[in-house]
Design a protein around this motif. Structure first.
Motif, PDB file in Angstrom:
ATOM      1  N   GLY A 236     -18.352   1.384 -43.714  1.00  0.00           N
ATOM      2  CA  GLY A 236     -17.395   0.435 -43.180  1.00  0.00           C
ATOM      3  C   GLY A 236     -17.266   0.533 -41.671  1.00  0.00           C
ATOM      4  O   GLY A 236     -18.029   1.231 -41.005  1.00  0.00           O
TER       5      GLY A 236
ATOM      6  N   ASN B 258      -3.882  -8.086 -31.565  1.00  0.00           N
ATOM      7  CA  ASN B 258      -3.031  -7.824 -32.724  1.00  0.00           C
ATOM      8  C   ASN B 258      -1.632  -8.355 -32.454  1.00  0.00           C
ATOM      9  O   ASN B 258      -1.049  -8.099 -31.408  1.00  0.00           O
ATOM     10  CB  ASN B 258      -2.956  -6.325 -33.002  1.00  0.00           C
TER      11      ASN B 258
ATOM     12  N   PRO C 265       3.487 -13.085 -36.376  1.00  0.00           N
ATOM     13  CA  PRO C 265       2.927 -12.937 -37.702  1.00  0.00           C
ATOM     14  C   PRO C 265       1.407 -13.094 -37.766  1.00  0.00           C
ATOM     15  O   PRO C 265       0.786 -12.669 -38.721  1.00  0.00           O
ATOM     16  CB  PRO C 265       3.611 -14.043 -38.495  1.00  0.00           C
TER      17      PRO C 265
ATOM     18  N   PHE D 144     -17.197 -10.947 -33.367  1.00  0.00           N
ATOM     19  CA  PHE D 144     -18.033  -9.768 -33.180  1.00  0.00           C
ATOM     20  C   PHE D 144     -19.333 -10.104 -32.455  1.00  0.00           C
ATOM     21  O   PHE D 144     -19.917 -11.175 -32.642  1.00  0.00           O
ATOM     22  CB  PHE D 144     -18.373  -9.136 -34.530  1.00  0.00           C
TER      23      PHE D 144
ATOM     24  N   SER E  37       1.970  -7.289 -41.906  1.00  0.00           N
ATOM     25  CA  SER E  37       2.419  -8.562 -41.333  1.00  0.00           C
ATOM     26  C   SER E  37       1.471  -9.684 -41.712  1.00  0.00           C
ATOM     27  O   SER E  37       1.891 -10.832 -41.883  1.00  0.00           O
ATOM     28  CB  SER E  37       2.494  -8.455 -39.821  1.00  0.00           C
ATOM     29  N   ASN E  38       0.215  -9.348 -41.794  1.00  0.00           N
ATOM     30  CA  ASN E  38      -0.788 -10.330 -42.180  1.00  0.00           C
ATOM     31  C   ASN E  38      -2.014  -9.589 -42.687  1.00  0.00           C
ATOM     32  O   ASN E  38      -2.122  -8.363 -42.537  1.00  0.00           O
ATOM     33  CB  ASN E  38      -1.149 -11.241 -41.004  1.00  0.00           C
TER      34      ASN E  38
ATOM     35  N   GLN F 237      -6.400 -10.198 -42.924  1.00  0.00           N
ATOM     36  CA  GLN F 237      -7.563 -11.026 -42.656  1.00  0.00           C
ATOM     37  C   GLN F 237      -8.698 -10.580 -43.569  1.00  0.00           C
ATOM     38  O   GLN F 237      -8.743  -9.428 -44.004  1.00  0.00           O
ATOM     39  CB  GLN F 237      -8.007 -10.867 -41.195  1.00  0.00           C
TER      40      GLN F 237
ATOM     41  N   TYR G 153     -13.031 -10.679 -43.744  1.00  0.00           N
ATOM     42  CA  TYR G 153     -14.275 -10.885 -43.023  1.00  0.00           C
ATOM     43  C   TYR G 153     -15.443 -10.675 -43.981  1.00  0.00           C
ATOM     44  O   TYR G 153     -15.347  -9.894 -44.928  1.00  0.00           O
ATOM     45  CB  TYR G 153     -14.419  -9.884 -41.861  1.00  0.00           C
TER      46      TYR G 153
ATOM     47  N   PRO H   5     -19.678  -8.672 -38.814  1.00  0.00           N
ATOM     48  CA  PRO H   5     -18.574  -9.310 -39.556  1.00  0.00           C
ATOM     49  C   PRO H   5     -18.205 -10.669 -38.981  1.00  0.00           C
ATOM     50  O   PRO H   5     -18.156 -10.851 -37.762  1.00  0.00           O
ATOM     51  CB  PRO H   5     -17.430  -8.309 -39.390  1.00  0.00           C
TER      52      PRO H   5
ATOM     53  N   PHE I   3     -15.271 -13.772 -39.485  1.00  0.00           N
ATOM     54  CA  PHE I   3     -13.937 -14.079 -40.010  1.00  0.00           C
ATOM     55  C   PHE I   3     -14.004 -15.137 -41.095  1.00  0.00           C
ATOM     56  O   PHE I   3     -14.709 -16.146 -40.976  1.00  0.00           O
ATOM     57  CB  PHE I   3     -13.065 -14.573 -38.848  1.00  0.00           C
TER      58      PHE I   3
ATOM     59  N   GLN J  90      -7.114 -15.841 -42.805  1.00  0.00           N
ATOM     60  CA  GLN J  90      -5.959 -14.969 -42.584  1.00  0.00           C
ATOM     61  C   GLN J  90      -4.818 -15.446 -43.476  1.00  0.00           C
ATOM     62  O   GLN J  90      -4.575 -16.641 -43.604  1.00  0.00           O
ATOM     63  CB  GLN J  90      -5.520 -14.987 -41.127  1.00  0.00           C
TER      64      GLN J  90
ATOM     65  N   VAL K 207      -0.649 -14.858 -44.216  1.00  0.00           N
ATOM     66  CA  VAL K 207       0.540 -14.381 -43.512  1.00  0.00           C
ATOM     67  C   VAL K 207       1.780 -14.342 -44.416  1.00  0.00           C
ATOM     68  O   VAL K 207       2.599 -13.433 -44.312  1.00  0.00           O
ATOM     69  CB  VAL K 207       0.819 -15.268 -42.280  1.00  0.00           C
TER      70      VAL K 207
ATOM     71  N   PHE L  82     -14.782  -7.369 -46.096  1.00  0.00           N
ATOM     72  CA  PHE L  82     -13.781  -6.450 -45.545  1.00  0.00           C
ATOM     73  C   PHE L  82     -12.429  -7.143 -45.453  1.00  0.00           C
ATOM     74  O   PHE L  82     -12.344  -8.307 -45.076  1.00  0.00           O
ATOM     75  CB  PHE L  82     -14.156  -6.028 -44.113  1.00  0.00           C
TER      76      PHE L  82
ATOM     77  N   THR M 223      -2.625  -6.082 -40.465  1.00  0.00           N
ATOM     78  CA  THR M 223      -1.840  -5.680 -39.300  1.00  0.00           C
ATOM     79  C   THR M 223      -0.532  -5.082 -39.767  1.00  0.00           C
ATOM     80  O   THR M 223       0.200  -5.720 -40.530  1.00  0.00           O
ATOM     81  CB  THR M 223      -1.555  -6.883 -38.382  1.00  0.00           C
TER      82      THR M 223
ATOM     83  N   TYR N 258       1.629  -3.150 -34.974  1.00  0.00           N
ATOM     84  CA  TYR N 258       0.592  -3.984 -34.380  1.00  0.00           C
ATOM     85  C   TYR N 258      -0.777  -3.327 -34.441  1.00  0.00           C
ATOM     86  O   TYR N 258      -1.660  -3.648 -33.639  1.00  0.00           O
ATOM     87  CB  TYR N 258       0.915  -4.349 -32.920  1.00  0.00           C
ATOM     88  N   GLN N 259      -0.956  -2.400 -35.373  1.00  0.00           N
ATOM     89  CA  GLN N 259      -2.262  -1.771 -35.548  1.00  0.00           C
ATOM     90  C   GLN N 259      -3.006  -2.523 -36.642  1.00  0.00           C
ATOM     91  O   GLN N 259      -2.431  -2.874 -37.692  1.00  0.00           O
ATOM     92  CB  GLN N 259      -2.101  -0.312 -35.957  1.00  0.00           C
ATOM     93  N   LEU N 260      -4.278  -2.755 -36.388  1.00  0.00           N
ATOM     94  CA  LEU N 260      -5.123  -3.433 -37.360  1.00  0.00           C
ATOM     95  C   LEU N 260      -5.851  -2.364 -38.164  1.00  0.00           C
ATOM     96  O   LEU N 260      -6.564  -1.542 -37.592  1.00  0.00           O
ATOM     97  CB  LEU N 260      -6.115  -4.355 -36.653  1.00  0.00           C
TER      98      LEU N 260
ATOM     99  N   TRP O 182      -8.459  -1.463 -41.208  1.00  0.00           N
ATOM    100  CA  TRP O 182      -9.547  -2.051 -41.971  1.00  0.00           C
ATOM    101  C   TRP O 182      -9.750  -1.341 -43.303  1.00  0.00           C
ATOM    102  O   TRP O 182      -9.650  -0.109 -43.384  1.00  0.00           O
ATOM    103  CB  TRP O 182     -10.859  -1.961 -41.183  1.00  0.00           C
TER     104      TRP O 182
ATOM    105  N   ALA P 216     -12.463  -0.335 -46.358  1.00  0.00           N
ATOM    106  CA  ALA P 216     -13.827   0.206 -46.265  1.00  0.00           C
ATOM    107  C   ALA P 216     -14.890  -0.807 -46.670  1.00  0.00           C
ATOM    108  O   ALA P 216     -16.084  -0.564 -46.464  1.00  0.00           O
ATOM    109  CB  ALA P 216     -13.945   1.458 -47.110  1.00  0.00           C
TER     110      ALA P 216
END
Lengths: 118, 110
Positions: free
Chosen positions: A42, A99, A102, A109, B30-31, B33, B35, B43, B45, B48, B50, B88, B92, B96-98, B100, B102
């Motif tokens: 990943g 980030n 909402p 990429f 919060s949301n 996504q 990919y 990857p 998109f 998303q 929400v 994947f 979030t 505010y950390q994204l 992922w 695996a």
């Protein structure tokens, strides 16, 4: 417009050497991310730049890894004293604002740099 | 730290069968996504989500976000060879950390 570009596309280096990987994000995108992806695995988050804020370096695996983003655009990921376990594809992504809630902006990429450490 | 668990790691299906991958978070997102990464590619998109309980469809793909906003799923109906790749999820969190997942690799049996 152009997408995210990365250079070089492939890099072969000897153990102990330093390498620099470059990422050109989409013009106008304020957020930039670096990831590492080992074969068949990943995405491993490395670092996140958002505008003029201090970067989120929480994913950097060791102090041999560093990254900078000059002028809010191009970014360089530097790996010092490379080790064989650093071999992977290094992916860069950019997004318009990063980030958020909402909505988190879509990440676009680049094609990646395949690093091989002999 | 916070994690998003994605299962299964691999799924082998016959062409025409359905495929599902699941993501579960230990905390409210919060949301989320989704990919897709084709073999040898990067990857890309897909979508998303929400809102709590949200369901979105893209042709044969159905995406769901759980009522508690802690889990999500992607379901593909009647898989085709073009669906091959790794899917994947990325959520979030409140910081505010994204985060992922695996990834789930979809393999079509020959």
């Amino acid at each position: 417009g152009a997408g995210v570009s990365q250079s070089p596309s492939n890099k072969v280096t000897e153990k102990g050497k330093d390498v620099e990987l470059r990422c050109d994000p989409i013009s106008g995108h304020t957020a930039l991310y670096w990831y590492r992806q080992s074969l068949g695995q990943g995405l491993e988050f490395l670092i996140y730049f958002q505008g003029n804020s201090a970067p989120d370096k929480s994913g950097l695996p060791s102090d041999r890894f560093s990254a900078e983003r000059t002028g809010g655009s191009v970014s360089t990921l530097t790996i010092q004293r490379t080790q064989q376990e650093d071999s992977a594809v290094y992916l860069c992504a950019s997004s318009l604002r990063g980030n958020s809630v909402p909505y988190t902006d879509t990440q676009y990429f680049g094609p990646g740099t395949r690093l091989t450490v002999l | 730290g916070q994690q998003v668990m994605q299962i299964p790691q691999y799924q082998h299906v016959q062409e025409g069968e359905d495929f599902t991958t699941y993501c579960n978070s230990s905390t409210t997102l919060s949301n989320i996504q989704w990919y897709k990464q084709r073999p040898g590619g990067h990857p890309v998109f897909l979508i998303q989500l929400v809102k709590s309980g949200e369901v979105k469809k893209q042709k044969r793909l159905t995406f769901q976000f759980g009522e508690a906003k802690k889990n999500s799923s992607l379901h593909i109906t009647a898989t085709q060879t073009t669906d091959v790749g790794t899917y994947f999820c990325a959520g979030t969190d409140s910081n505010y950390q994204l985060i992922w997942g695996a990834g789930t690799k979809l393999i079509i049996k020959p």
